[in-house]
Design an enzyme around this catalytic site. Structure first.
Site, PDB file in Angstrom:
ATOM      1  N   ASP A  32       0.949  -1.162  -0.009  1.00 33.00           N
ATOM      2  CA  ASP A  32       0.172   0.091  -0.058  1.00 33.00           C
ATOM      3  C   ASP A  32       0.919   1.305   0.183  1.00 33.00           C
ATOM      4  O   ASP A  32       1.381   1.530   1.155  1.00 33.00           O
ATOM      5  CB  ASP A  32      -0.892  -0.014   1.154  1.00 33.00           C
ATOM      6  CG  ASP A  32      -1.861   1.092   1.289  1.00 33.00           C
ATOM      7  OD1 ASP A  32      -1.578   2.073   0.673  1.00 33.00           O
ATOM      8  OD2 ASP A  32      -2.976   0.965   2.064  1.00 33.00           O
ATOM      9  N   GLY A  55       3.491  -1.930  17.916  1.00 30.42           N
ATOM     10  CA  GLY A  55       2.841  -2.688  16.559  1.00 30.42           C
ATOM     11  C   GLY A  55       3.868  -2.586  15.501  1.00 30.42           C
ATOM     12  O   GLY A  55       3.328  -2.368  14.528  1.00 30.42           O
ATOM     13  N   GLU A  76       1.480   2.553  13.139  1.00 34.90           N
ATOM     14  CA  GLU A  76       0.366   2.389  12.032  1.00 34.90           C
ATOM     15  C   GLU A  76      -0.687   1.672  12.589  1.00 34.90           C
ATOM     16  O   GLU A  76      -0.683   0.494  12.608  1.00 34.90           O
ATOM     17  CB  GLU A  76       0.905   1.791  10.960  1.00 34.90           C
ATOM     18  CG  GLU A  76       0.141   2.064   9.540  1.00 34.90           C
ATOM     19  CD  GLU A  76      -1.039   0.992   9.467  1.00 34.90           C
ATOM     20  OE1 GLU A  76      -2.370   1.225   9.912  1.00 34.90           O
ATOM     21  OE2 GLU A  76      -0.716   0.052   8.891  1.00 34.90           O
ATOM     22  N   GLU A 128     -10.589  -2.335  15.421  1.00 33.72           N
ATOM     23  CA  GLU A 128      -9.348  -3.335  15.945  1.00 33.72           C
ATOM     24  C   GLU A 128      -8.806  -2.471  17.257  1.00 33.72           C
ATOM     25  O   GLU A 128      -8.118  -3.231  18.046  1.00 33.72           O
ATOM     26  CB  GLU A 128      -8.241  -3.346  14.944  1.00 33.72           C
ATOM     27  CG  GLU A 128      -8.590  -4.513  13.999  1.00 33.72           C
ATOM     28  CD  GLU A 128      -7.570  -4.722  12.967  1.00 33.72           C
ATOM     29  OE1 GLU A 128      -6.404  -4.087  13.149  1.00 33.72           O
ATOM     30  OE2 GLU A 128      -7.419  -5.974  12.463  1.00 33.72           O
ATOM     31  N   SER A 161      -3.881   0.998  22.494  1.00 33.64           N
ATOM     32  CA  SER A 161      -2.491   0.655  22.765  1.00 33.64           C
ATOM     33  C   SER A 161      -1.507   1.632  22.723  1.00 33.64           C
ATOM     34  O   SER A 161      -0.629   1.888  23.725  1.00 33.64           O
ATOM     35  CB  SER A 161      -2.102  -0.760  22.020  1.00 33.64           C
ATOM     36  OG  SER A 161      -2.861  -2.030  22.424  1.00 33.64           O
ATOM     37  N   HIS A 194      -5.387   0.245   1.271  1.00 33.35           N
ATOM     38  CA  HIS A 194      -5.775  -1.166   1.830  1.00 33.35           C
ATOM     39  C   HIS A 194      -7.082  -1.167   2.684  1.00 33.35           C
ATOM     40  O   HIS A 194      -7.694  -2.044   2.867  1.00 33.35           O
ATOM     41  CB  HIS A 194      -4.946  -2.229   2.438  1.00 33.35           C
ATOM     42  CG  HIS A 194      -4.406  -1.796   3.778  1.00 33.35           C
ATOM     43  ND1 HIS A 194      -3.682  -0.684   3.908  1.00 33.35           N
ATOM     44  CD2 HIS A 194      -4.624  -2.218   4.914  1.00 33.35           C
ATOM     45  CE1 HIS A 194      -3.292  -0.714   5.121  1.00 33.35           C
ATOM     46  NE2 HIS A 194      -3.930  -1.452   5.747  1.00 33.35           N
TER      47      HIS A 194
END
Length: 493
Positions: free
Chosen positions: A198, A225, A291, A300, A305, A441
């Protein structure tokens, strides 16, 4: 001597003695030093990487048996990735899987060849039994998963969304086993391949960092992440003094190899675990990059977090990137698509299947919308400042009004988001997931209406949106839209 080995020698971990096999070495450590290696692996719940680190740490530091036995279940002295590098070339102790370790002592040097063969056959039978049990367990798990999915769909569609927001910090309070499915989905390479390809997403992060190197020079950066580590490597190349990359999914092991392959291991430290549960090797960081965006931005709940990391680790004058995000809505008029997906169920080969609409309508469609089907000016319904927003503010109710630009039927509402890298940036960068922008995406999230609403150019179509986490699964979203008095709840999961 062990199967498949000829004249191997295994230096003891704790003394100068050299033994003839791994099994002899394990038995010697237990008998002569009181150190049961398989028991240590179980005590500290070591995976293959943890076991490798422990062996290399003991060899490198000459760790004593007494110190080894006194090691607590807290942070382990061999946690650092530097101990993945073998301390001893071709160390036989590193050439055995953790699962086999507890059985290796079953095969010992025996003067009788028949005894040796018997023991080897016993191990083979045990391995075959384990494989059969695992296969049966997997089949049961798949069946249970299917039943749970059906149950979850029923719970979601019957959830009461009229109550107040769910508890603050729902993601932080999830147990690791409750969150396993989410992280497992990011363990496979395919999802990372899709994100890396992407260009809008990946090149926006790259351009932001490379065009604003003054922000990163000499700073400590936390990547929440990290996935394959691409953002961490951008930060390192942008001049960061130290980058700490955290991910709970199995992809982090590939990230370790990627970082080493690019000779960035002196700058980037990778840590496996949930940011809410691990400890960092520093007290504070200067910059947090992540991201975290999902469909409709908040799906999600990974932003939770990032906010935890911000409140726990970010220095007082620290920065979070991206620093600002918008969620926008617009009206859609596409009667053909509405007919194909909703009206279709009114008569299927001359049979009425209208009950299917109850299952179809509440499920938002994630797709690339044709720009020409947008029939209103967009309206921003939420702006998020990542430097100050709280977890509770990610659940909200907002009124809005859509100015119609074409006389037709409103058949759906589309949602999308914009991302900004603004704060302290001399060269600002942004990207949008709007229907008239380059495909990403994330695509767009389309909420189909049960019945089309007639609209005219220039009029205002009033509405209200409520966004909540699903209490049964806080990574999923429940979105209630009230358009011109018609209310529908959608489940994004």
């Amino acid at each position: 001597m062990e199967e498949g080995s000829e004249h191997i020698t295994v230096p003891c971990l704790l003394c100068d003695r050299t033994l003839a096999s791994v099994s002899e070495t394990v038995q010697h450590c237990k008998a002569d030093h009181g150190v049961d290696i398989p028991a240590l692996v179980q005590k500290h719940r070591l995976d293959d990487y943890g076991y490798i680190k422990m062996i290399n740490y003991i060899r490198n530091t000459k760790f004593s048996a007494e110190s080894l036995l006194l090691t607590s279940n807290g942070p382990l002295p061999w946690d650092s990735d530097e101990y993945l590098k073998p301390a001893l070339a071709d160390d036989p102790l590193l050439q055995i899987d953790v699962e086999e370790l507890s059985e290796v002592t079953a095969v010992t040097l025996s003067p009788a060849a028949d005894d040796q063969v018997s023991l080897l056959l016993q191990r083979a039978t045990q391995a075959e039994d384990r494989a059969q049990r695992a296969e049966e367990a997997l089949a049961r798990a798949m069946d249970d998963l299917h039943k749970l999915k059906l149950l979850a769909q029923g719970l979601v569609l019957n959830t009461d969304t009229s109550r107040g927001p769910s508890r603050s910090g729902a993601i932080a309070e999830l147990r690791e086993d409750e969150d396993e499915a989410y992280f497992s989905s990011y363990g496979h390479y395919s999802i990372h391949e899709e994100m890396l390809k992407d260009k809008v997403r990946t090149e926006s992060y790259r351009d932001f960092m490379y065009r604003n190197m003054d922000i990163f020079k000499g700073k400590v950066v936390l990547d929440v992440g990290c996935g394959t580590g691409i953002l961490s490597m951008f930060a390192a190349k942008a001049g960061a003094r130290k980058v700490i990359a955290v991910d709970q999914s199995e992809i982090i092991y590939q990230a370790m190899d990627i970082v080493r392959s690019n000779k960035l291991e002196d700058t980037i430290t990778l840590i496996k675990g949930r940011i809410e549960e691990i400890g960092l090797p520093v007290e504070k960081v200067d910059i947090i990059i992540s991201e975290w965006m999902g469909y409709f931005l908040l799906f999600e709940s990974m932003l939770d977090s990032v906010l935890y990391a911000r409140d726990r680790y970010l220095a007082e004058d620290g920065l979070v990137y991206p620093d600002r995000c918008n969620i926008s809505l617009a009206a859609v008029g596409d009667t053909q698509k509405h007919s194909d997906r909703i009206a279709f169920w009114d008569a299927v080969y001359d049979f009425k299947m209208t009950c299917m609409k109850k299952a179809v309508i509440p499920e938002p469609v994630v797709e690339m919308l044709k720009p020409e089907t947008v029939i209103s000016e967009p309206v921003v319904i939420r702006t998020i400042d990542c430097g100050s927003v709280t977890v509770s503010e990610l659940e909200f109710t907002e009124d809005f009004s859509l100015k119609i630009t074409a006389s037709t039927f409103c058949t759906a509402i589309v949602g999308y988001f914009d991302i900004f890298f603004d704060k302290s940036c001399g060269n600002k960068v942004m990207f949008s997931t709007a229907p008239d922008c380059t495909k990403t995406h994330w695509k767009q999230t389309v909420f189909l209406l049960e019945s089309p609403i007639p609209v005219k150019t220039g009029e205002e179509l009033p509405g209200q949106i409520t966004v909540h986490k699903n209490r049964k699964d806080p990574r999923a979203l429940l979105i209630t839209l009230d358009i011109a008095g018609r209310k529908q709840t959608y489940s994004l999961q």
